[in-house]
Design an enzyme around this catalytic site. Structure first.
Site, PDB file in Angstrom:
ATOM      1  CG  HIS A 155      12.344  -3.728 -14.953  1.00 40.39           C
ATOM      2  ND1 HIS A 155      12.743  -4.304 -15.943  1.00 40.39           N
ATOM      3  CD2 HIS A 155      11.446  -4.756 -14.372  1.00 40.39           C
ATOM      4  CE1 HIS A 155      12.624  -5.568 -16.106  1.00 40.39           C
ATOM      5  NE2 HIS A 155      11.756  -6.007 -15.040  1.00 40.39           N
ATOM      6  CG  HIS A 194       0.078   0.138   2.479  1.00 38.61           C
ATOM      7  ND1 HIS A 194       0.058   1.015   3.154  1.00 38.61           N
ATOM      8  CD2 HIS A 194       0.529  -0.748   3.239  1.00 38.61           C
ATOM      9  CE1 HIS A 194       0.938   0.934   4.377  1.00 38.61           C
ATOM     10  NE2 HIS A 194       1.090  -0.244   4.345  1.00 38.61           N
TER      11      HIS A 194
HETATM   12  C1  LIG Z   1      23.640  -6.624  -8.857  1.00 39.18           C
HETATM   13  C2  LIG Z   1      23.958  -6.612 -10.237  1.00 39.18           C
HETATM   14  C3  LIG Z   1      23.122  -5.725 -10.980  1.00 39.18           C
HETATM   15  C4  LIG Z   1      25.470  -6.520 -10.590  1.00 39.18           C
HETATM   16  O1  LIG Z   1      25.705  -6.517 -11.985  1.00 39.18           O
HETATM   17  P1  LIG Z   1      27.387  -6.739 -12.432  1.00 39.18           P
HETATM   18  O2  LIG Z   1      27.913  -5.465 -11.919  1.00 39.18           O
HETATM   19  O3  LIG Z   1      27.482  -7.214 -13.832  1.00 39.18           O
HETATM   20  O4  LIG Z   1      28.042  -7.823 -11.521  1.00 39.18           O
HETATM   21  P2  LIG Z   1      28.841  -9.158 -11.666  1.00 39.18           P
HETATM   22  O5  LIG Z   1      28.062 -10.254 -12.345  1.00 39.18           O
HETATM   23  O6  LIG Z   1      30.335  -8.565 -12.454  1.00 39.18           O
HETATM   24  O7  LIG Z   1      29.454  -9.439 -10.208  1.00 39.18           O
HETATM   25  C5  LIG Z   1      30.468  -8.795  -9.492  1.00 39.18           C
HETATM   26  C6  LIG Z   1      30.315  -9.434  -8.052  1.00 39.18           C
HETATM   27  O8  LIG Z   1      29.147  -9.096  -7.434  1.00 39.18           O
HETATM   28  C7  LIG Z   1      28.357 -10.455  -6.957  1.00 39.18           C
HETATM   29  N1  LIG Z   1      27.292 -10.075  -7.333  1.00 39.18           N
HETATM   30  C8  LIG Z   1      26.445 -10.003  -8.305  1.00 39.18           C
HETATM   31  N2  LIG Z   1      25.190  -9.916  -8.260  1.00 39.18           N
HETATM   32  C9  LIG Z   1      24.980  -9.808  -6.854  1.00 39.18           C
HETATM   33  C10 LIG Z   1      23.822  -9.797  -5.984  1.00 39.18           C
HETATM   34  N3  LIG Z   1      22.638  -9.585  -6.583  1.00 39.18           N
HETATM   35  N4  LIG Z   1      23.946  -9.822  -4.527  1.00 39.18           N
HETATM   36  C11 LIG Z   1      25.134 -10.079  -4.156  1.00 39.18           C
HETATM   37  N5  LIG Z   1      26.219 -10.196  -4.834  1.00 39.18           N
HETATM   38  C12 LIG Z   1      26.272  -9.991  -6.206  1.00 39.18           C
HETATM   39  C13 LIG Z   1      29.085 -11.479  -7.906  1.00 39.18           C
HETATM   40  O9  LIG Z   1      29.008 -12.675  -7.371  1.00 39.18           O
HETATM   41  C14 LIG Z   1      30.441 -10.807  -8.155  1.00 39.18           C
HETATM   42  O10 LIG Z   1      31.411 -11.275  -6.979  1.00 39.18           O
HETATM   43  P3  LIG Z   1      32.774 -11.709  -7.159  1.00 39.18           P
HETATM   44  O11 LIG Z   1      33.528 -10.562  -7.831  1.00 39.18           O
HETATM   45  O12 LIG Z   1      33.267 -12.105  -5.735  1.00 39.18           O
HETATM   46  O13 LIG Z   1      32.656 -13.040  -7.723  1.00 39.18           O
HETATM   47  C15 LIG Z   1      23.481  -8.029 -10.924  1.00 39.18           C
HETATM   48  O14 LIG Z   1      24.132  -9.158 -10.491  1.00 39.18           O
HETATM   49  C16 LIG Z   1      22.013  -8.288 -10.401  1.00 39.18           C
HETATM   50  O15 LIG Z   1      21.666  -8.923  -9.298  1.00 39.18           O
HETATM   51  N6  LIG Z   1      21.029  -8.262 -11.540  1.00 39.18           N
HETATM   52  C17 LIG Z   1      19.795  -8.435 -11.339  1.00 39.18           C
HETATM   53  C18 LIG Z   1      19.353  -8.815 -12.663  1.00 39.18           C
HETATM   54  C19 LIG Z   1      17.635  -9.259 -12.524  1.00 39.18           C
HETATM   55  O16 LIG Z   1      17.052  -9.335 -11.632  1.00 39.18           O
HETATM   56  N7  LIG Z   1      17.268  -9.288 -13.682  1.00 39.18           N
HETATM   57  C20 LIG Z   1      15.826  -9.597 -13.701  1.00 39.18           C
HETATM   58  C21 LIG Z   1      15.455  -9.389 -15.411  1.00 39.18           C
HETATM   59  S1  LIG Z   1      13.658  -9.611 -15.283  1.00 39.18           S
END
Ligand SMILES: CC(C)(COP(=O)(O)OP(=O)(O)OC[C@H]1O[C@@H](n2cnc3c(N)ncnc32)[C@H](O)[C@@H]1OP(=O)(O)O)[C@@H](O)C(=O)NCCC(=O)NCCS
Length: 204
Positions: A143, A134
């Protein structure tokens, strides 16, 4: 059911496919999907003709149009390119309190729940199974990914992305264009533009 209408969807990727599915679940049709990838011109997205580039939209018969692009920034840029009637699509399985307001161009996917007093801005995505409780305020171009849970009185400023399965406790404010990582728990306000992950969610 509303009178069947023909829509256009801008984008021809996975998010556009789900957006088209919301439109057809309402008994409407998607007349064409548009994409800037010229290699897709003449192809199909879930049985719908793909037209490229998106600028072709200006030469096509005017119809309600929804941007089926998951990136908030690209949705904002795309919205600025065209002066058309932006449609709204709410999947029939979504549950919305009658007091909820939804801005033009926004889509609510299957199974989402939006509670009383919440305002959703323009060109937002409330994705599959997300709950927005709410009195929340979700500004334009946000998004809310699948399975997110936002408690009451949360504020998402423009362009916020909340990743899949994340949650937020009541009354937190997430600054414009911030990204909340998948599975994070937002328990404090977050500044604009940060990427915050973990439990509790902290800017990286
Ligand atoms: C947070 C986020 C944006 C980061 O993306 P990124 O900058 O490309 O990050 P990377 O994949 O390069 O990961 C970098 C580090 O962060 C960590 N990490 C990535 N996402 C994480 C998350 N959600 N929570 C905790 N740690 C995360 C990875 O394990 C990595 O750690 P390491 O270096 O120790 O191995 C992405 O991982 C995420 O969570 N995106 C959400 C996507 C989503 O929900 N999409 C839905 C589509 S409908």
């Amino acid at each position: 059911m509303n009178q069947p209408r023909q829509f256009y969807v801008v984008g021809a990727g996975g998010h556009a496919k789900v957006t088209s599915s919301v439109i057809t679940s309402l008994g409407h049709q998607v007349a064409a999907a548009l994409d800037d990838d010229l290699a897709k011109n003449g192809g199909e997205l879930a049985g719908v003709r793909i037209v490229a580039p998106c600028d072709e939209l200006r030469n096509m018969k005017p119809r309600p149009t929804i941007i089926g692009i998951g990136s908030n920034q690209l949705r904002q840029i795309t919205a600025g390119r065209f002066d058309v009637e932006w449609g709204i699509a709410v999947h029939p399985s979504a549950i919305l309190d009658p007091s909820v307001t939804i801005g033009r161009g926004s889509v609510v996917m299957a199974g989402a729940i939006i509670q009383a007093g919440t305002r959703i801005g323009e060109h937002c995505v409330i994705n599959t199974g997300a709950t927005v409780d709410h009195d929340c305020r979700v500004d334009d171009f946000c998004h809310v990914a699948p399975g997110v849970n936002l408690a009451g009185h949360c504020e998402l400023e423009q362009g916020v992305f909340v990743g899949i399965g994340a949650c937020a406790i009541p009354s937190v404010r997430i600054g414009a264009w911030a990204t909340v990582g998948a599975g994070a728990a937002v328990v404090h306000d977050l500044p604009s533009g940060v990427v915050a992950t973990g439990i509790p969610a902290r800017p990286r």
